[in-house]
Design an enzyme around this catalytic site. Structure first.
Site: not given
Length: 106
Positions: A31, A34
């Site tokens: 991600c 993230c």
């Protein structure tokens, strides 16, 4: 402090039970947002004003049952626990909203 990597449901349960305030960063290694938010949370964990907060992270791919239990539908999701109780959450890489969530726990 630091951001603690939670690798099991038992470790998660222990962290929430042991610490009065826990901030959990639910992330995935693949991600991009993230990866962008992780250093911001790490910096927060080192700030004196947040010294009483236990910062943790869980990899949603490694702990799918826990992720489902916590209702994680997008990454990153930042969740606050206070007194062992599930509190507010922030979905997405929104530094301002995450800071507000963490400040609200003080």
């Amino acid at each position: 402090m630091t951001v603690h990597n939670i690798a099991s449901k038992a470790a998660f349960d222990e962290a929430v039970k042991t610490h009065s305030v826990v901030i959990v960063d639910a992330f995935a290694t693949w991600c991009g947002p993230c990866k962008a938010i992780a250093p911001i949370i790490a910096k927060m964990s080192e700030e004196e004003q947040f010294k009483d907060i236990f910062f943790a992270k869980i990899d949603v791919d490694d702990l799918p049952e826990l992720s489902q239990e916590l209702g994680i539908s997008a990454m990153p999701t930042i969740i606050a626990f206070k007194g062992g109780e599930l509190g507010d959450k922030v979905v997405g890489a929104n530094p301002k909203a995450i800071l507000e969530l963490v400040n609200k726990q003080l």
